[in-house]
Scaffold this motif. Structure first.
Motif, PDB file in Angstrom:
ATOM      1  N   LYS A   1       0.818  -1.211   0.000  1.00  0.00           N
ATOM      2  CA  LYS A   1       0.000   0.000   0.000  1.00  0.00           C
ATOM      3  C   LYS A   1       0.853   1.263   0.000  1.00  0.00           C
ATOM      4  O   LYS A   1       0.449   2.292  -0.540  1.00  0.00           O
ATOM      5  CB  LYS A   1      -0.916  -0.003   1.223  1.00  0.00           C
ATOM      6  N   ALA A   2       2.024   1.163   0.615  1.00  0.00           N
ATOM      7  CA  ALA A   2       2.883   2.350   0.719  1.00  0.00           C
ATOM      8  C   ALA A   2       3.661   2.639  -0.549  1.00  0.00           C
ATOM      9  O   ALA A   2       4.161   3.747  -0.727  1.00  0.00           O
ATOM     10  CB  ALA A   2       3.853   2.176   1.887  1.00  0.00           C
ATOM     11  N   LEU A   3       3.762   1.667  -1.449  1.00  0.00           N
ATOM     12  CA  LEU A   3       4.535   1.857  -2.672  1.00  0.00           C
ATOM     13  C   LEU A   3       3.745   2.648  -3.707  1.00  0.00           C
ATOM     14  O   LEU A   3       2.511   2.552  -3.762  1.00  0.00           O
ATOM     15  CB  LEU A   3       4.909   0.497  -3.280  1.00  0.00           C
ATOM     16  N   PRO A   4       4.416   3.442  -4.530  1.00  0.00           N
ATOM     17  CA  PRO A   4       3.739   4.095  -5.655  1.00  0.00           C
ATOM     18  C   PRO A   4       3.091   3.059  -6.571  1.00  0.00           C
ATOM     19  O   PRO A   4       3.605   1.947  -6.733  1.00  0.00           O
ATOM     20  CB  PRO A   4       4.877   4.843  -6.365  1.00  0.00           C
TER      21      PRO A   4
ATOM     22  N   LEU B   1      11.902   0.258   4.454  1.00  0.00           N
ATOM     23  CA  LEU B   1      12.264  -0.208   3.112  1.00  0.00           C
ATOM     24  C   LEU B   1      11.446   0.525   2.053  1.00  0.00           C
ATOM     25  O   LEU B   1      11.957   0.830   0.976  1.00  0.00           O
ATOM     26  CB  LEU B   1      12.049  -1.713   3.006  1.00  0.00           C
ATOM     27  N   SER B   2      10.181   0.790   2.353  1.00  0.00           N
ATOM     28  CA  SER B   2       9.341   1.516   1.402  1.00  0.00           C
ATOM     29  C   SER B   2       9.925   2.891   1.105  1.00  0.00           C
ATOM     30  O   SER B   2      10.025   3.311  -0.052  1.00  0.00           O
ATOM     31  CB  SER B   2       7.918   1.643   1.947  1.00  0.00           C
ATOM     32  N   SER B   3      10.343   3.595   2.173  1.00  0.00           N
ATOM     33  CA  SER B   3      10.945   4.919   1.978  1.00  0.00           C
ATOM     34  C   SER B   3      12.268   4.816   1.248  1.00  0.00           C
ATOM     35  O   SER B   3      12.583   5.629   0.374  1.00  0.00           O
ATOM     36  CB  SER B   3      11.147   5.598   3.340  1.00  0.00           C
ATOM     37  N   ARG B   4      13.061   3.812   1.605  1.00  0.00           N
ATOM     38  CA  ARG B   4      14.386   3.659   1.006  1.00  0.00           C
ATOM     39  C   ARG B   4      14.290   3.340  -0.482  1.00  0.00           C
ATOM     40  O   ARG B   4      15.107   3.799  -1.287  1.00  0.00           O
ATOM     41  CB  ARG B   4      15.163   2.574   1.732  1.00  0.00           C
ATOM     42  N   LEU B   5      13.298   2.537  -0.862  1.00  0.00           N
ATOM     43  CA  LEU B   5      13.199   2.085  -2.249  1.00  0.00           C
ATOM     44  C   LEU B   5      12.462   3.070  -3.136  1.00  0.00           C
ATOM     45  O   LEU B   5      12.566   2.992  -4.359  1.00  0.00           O
ATOM     46  CB  LEU B   5      12.509   0.721  -2.310  1.00  0.00           C
ATOM     47  N   THR B   6      11.692   3.980  -2.548  1.00  0.00           N
ATOM     48  CA  THR B   6      10.964   4.953  -3.365  1.00  0.00           C
ATOM     49  C   THR B   6      11.624   6.327  -3.348  1.00  0.00           C
ATOM     50  O   THR B   6      11.336   7.158  -4.196  1.00  0.00           O
ATOM     51  CB  THR B   6       9.510   5.099  -2.875  1.00  0.00           C
ATOM     52  N   LEU B   7      12.487   6.581  -2.366  1.00  0.00           N
ATOM     53  CA  LEU B   7      13.249   7.816  -2.301  1.00  0.00           C
ATOM     54  C   LEU B   7      14.717   7.478  -2.117  1.00  0.00           C
ATOM     55  O   LEU B   7      15.058   6.603  -1.326  1.00  0.00           O
ATOM     56  CB  LEU B   7      12.783   8.694  -1.132  1.00  0.00           C
ATOM     57  N   GLU B   8      15.561   8.114  -2.847  1.00  0.00           N
ATOM     58  CA  GLU B   8      16.988   7.885  -2.692  1.00  0.00           C
ATOM     59  C   GLU B   8      17.717   9.226  -2.658  1.00  0.00           C
ATOM     60  O   GLU B   8      17.319  10.187  -3.303  1.00  0.00           O
ATOM     61  CB  GLU B   8      17.531   7.003  -3.818  1.00  0.00           C
ATOM     62  N   LYS B   9      18.764   9.267  -1.843  1.00  0.00           N
ATOM     63  CA  LYS B   9      19.544  10.495  -1.710  1.00  0.00           C
ATOM     64  C   LYS B   9      20.573  10.573  -2.822  1.00  0.00           C
ATOM     65  O   LYS B   9      21.312   9.620  -3.062  1.00  0.00           O
ATOM     66  CB  LYS B   9      20.220  10.530  -0.338  1.00  0.00           C
ATOM     67  N   LYS B  10      20.594  11.705  -3.490  1.00  0.00           N
ATOM     68  CA  LYS B  10      21.520  11.904  -4.593  1.00  0.00           C
ATOM     69  C   LYS B  10      22.172  13.274  -4.471  1.00  0.00           C
ATOM     70  O   LYS B  10      21.561  14.226  -3.975  1.00  0.00           O
ATOM     71  CB  LYS B  10      20.793  11.820  -5.953  1.00  0.00           C
ATOM     72  N   GLU B  11      23.406  13.351  -4.943  1.00  0.00           N
ATOM     73  CA  GLU B  11      24.055  14.662  -5.066  1.00  0.00           C
ATOM     74  C   GLU B  11      23.500  15.340  -6.313  1.00  0.00           C
ATOM     75  O   GLU B  11      23.669  14.849  -7.423  1.00  0.00           O
ATOM     76  CB  GLU B  11      25.574  14.502  -5.172  1.00  0.00           C
ATOM     77  N   THR B  12      22.835  16.466  -6.101  1.00  0.00           N
ATOM     78  CA  THR B  12      22.143  17.132  -7.200  1.00  0.00           C
ATOM     79  C   THR B  12      22.481  18.611  -7.190  1.00  0.00           C
ATOM     80  O   THR B  12      22.527  19.249  -6.127  1.00  0.00           O
ATOM     81  CB  THR B  12      20.617  16.958  -7.071  1.00  0.00           C
TER      82      THR B  12
ATOM     83  N   VAL C   1       5.086   1.096  -9.372  1.00  0.00           N
ATOM     84  CA  VAL C   1       6.167   0.161  -9.058  1.00  0.00           C
ATOM     85  C   VAL C   1       5.646  -1.270  -9.169  1.00  0.00           C
ATOM     86  O   VAL C   1       4.672  -1.635  -8.518  1.00  0.00           O
ATOM     87  CB  VAL C   1       6.718   0.412  -7.640  1.00  0.00           C
ATOM     88  N   LYS C   2       6.307  -2.067  -9.988  1.00  0.00           N
ATOM     89  CA  LYS C   2       5.923  -3.471 -10.127  1.00  0.00           C
ATOM     90  C   LYS C   2       6.484  -4.275  -8.954  1.00  0.00           C
ATOM     91  O   LYS C   2       7.598  -4.030  -8.502  1.00  0.00           O
ATOM     92  CB  LYS C   2       6.453  -4.046 -11.436  1.00  0.00           C
ATOM     93  N   VAL C   3       5.708  -5.235  -8.482  1.00  0.00           N
ATOM     94  CA  VAL C   3       6.136  -6.096  -7.392  1.00  0.00           C
ATOM     95  C   VAL C   3       5.863  -7.542  -7.789  1.00  0.00           C
ATOM     96  O   VAL C   3       4.800  -7.859  -8.325  1.00  0.00           O
ATOM     97  CB  VAL C   3       5.402  -5.763  -6.073  1.00  0.00           C
ATOM     98  N   GLY C   4       6.850  -8.396  -7.529  1.00  0.00           N
ATOM     99  CA  GLY C   4       6.683  -9.833  -7.722  1.00  0.00           C
ATOM    100  C   GLY C   4       6.849 -10.543  -6.396  1.00  0.00           C
ATOM    101  O   GLY C   4       7.460 -10.012  -5.466  1.00  0.00           O
TER     102      GLY C   4
END
Length: 363
Positions: free
Chosen positions: A137-140, A323-334, A143-146
């Motif tokens: 439910k928390a995933l966008p 894990l939901s937050s980690r996999l849907t948001l990632e920290k990047k140098e921008t 996003v495909k899930v198997g």
């Protein structure tokens, strides 16, 4: 990337130091104190001119005692805007959280008999199912899930899909079985992610026999050629493996993790249950189960992922939320130049608007 920070600026300790592509432009900030001094000099000159008026009322109007503070607001905004534009010219780089391009996630879930243990209420399996469904439910929605279920063997319970109802149905259909083959779960998950790569369970057995110099009765299908990539570099997919016991059969999970690492796929491992081990009995038979944290940590480390321990249903829920937050948001140098440029432009417009409103002229 040039990360030089000008010596005349001191950044507070404990905060991450800003990065700039063109830090030499920050020296232009030294112009700001000069502009402040120039502004103060103009104000003194204005007061000297004001005293030449004969009428005291005219002097008060010129000096503007009643709204004196307003005269300083537009110049202050313009000065702040100039500072923002100078910082923008230095092309600042910051670490920000951005939506991940993660497109497929494989949930590899343990359905061995020990998952009926009640040390995690109501039992390990139900707690894992509830947490997995909350995770979905928390995933966008894009996003495909198997789902891969594993015990003595591993099977695809649901191919990757965006249909959450199909995924929930697959999770609810879990049937408990004997034994635990964590390595098989990783291999089957990889085969699901890369269906045309020729990934087979027999490949690991074939490689092991060849390494030991044993006769090869039948070679497995040849894998498609691929070039290994750095661990964790494949950002389009990830595997989450939940288990409550140590491997009792199947391929070596560390060897399977190497296959994932060579393809850049991260394998996040979640351990649930008793670390020290306990005897669980049901339906007339008993078994000793122990959570093999060392192996689960090794799998996560080898694939540049992380290991999580969940001792309770609440812990497991928090793990999946993390894990939901980690996999849907990632920290990047921008590069965030546009943000500072936008701030500078907004301050210029605000300064001009206030000046026209209060004094019918631009600052």
């Amino acid at each position: 990337m040039n990360r030089t920070w000008p010596a005349f600026l001191h950044w507070p300790q404990g905060l991450p130091e800003p990065h700039f592509l063109w830090p030499q432009f920050l020296w232009l900030l030294l112009l700001l104190p000069v502009l402040v001094l120039l502004y103060l000099g103009l104000q003194r000159r204005r007061k000297k001119l004001a005293v030449r008026y004969a009428s005291l009322s005219i002097v008060r109007e010129a000096v503007g005692q009643r709204v004196a503070w307003r005269r300083h607001v537009p110049p202050l905004l313009m000065l702040t805007a100039l500072a923002a534009l100078i910082v923008a010219s230095a092309r600042p780089v910051a670490v920000v959280s951005l939506p991940s391009n993660q497109q497929t996630i494989i949930l590899a879930m343990d359905v061995s008999g020990s998952m009926r243990a009640t040390d995690v209420e109501p039992n390990r399996l139900v707690a894992a199912q509830n947490a997995a469904k909350a995770f979905l439910k928390a995933l966008p929605r894009d996003v495909k899930v198997g789902v891969v279920a594993f015990a003595g063997s591993a099977q695809v319970a649901q191919l990757p899909t965006v249909n959450r109802d199909d995924l929930v149905t697959a999770i609810d259909r879990f049937q408990l079985q004997r034994a635990t083959a964590t390595g098989n779960a990783i291999v089957i998950s990889l085969a699901t992610l890369f269906p045309n790569a020729g990934i087979e369970l027999q490949q690991l057995s074939f490689d092991r026999q060849r390494a030991l110099g044993r006769p090869l009765d039948q070679a497995p299908p040849t894998q498609n050629e691929f070039i290994p990539v750095p661990p964790g570099s494949y950002n389009s997919a990830a595997i989450i493996m939940l288990t409550d016991g140590q491997r009792t059969t199947g391929v070596d999970p560390v060897e399977a993790a190497k296959m994932a690492a060579d393809r850049g796929v991260k394998v996040y491992t979640v351990g649930i249950g008793t670390v020290d081990g306990e005897t669980i009995g049901f339906e007339g038979w008993s078994m000793r189960v122990r959570l093999d944290e060392d192996t689960l940590k090794a799998i996560a480390q080898k694939t540049a992922a992380e290991y999580y321990y969940a001792g309770t249903a609440q812990d497991l829920q928090k793990v999946y939320e993390s894990l939901s937050s980690r996999l849907t948001l990632e920290k990047k140098e921008t590069e965030v130049t546009s943000l500072f440029a936008l701030l500078g432009a907004a301050l210029v417009l605000l300064a001009g608007g206030l000046s026209m409103w209060w004094f019918n002229r631009l600052p």
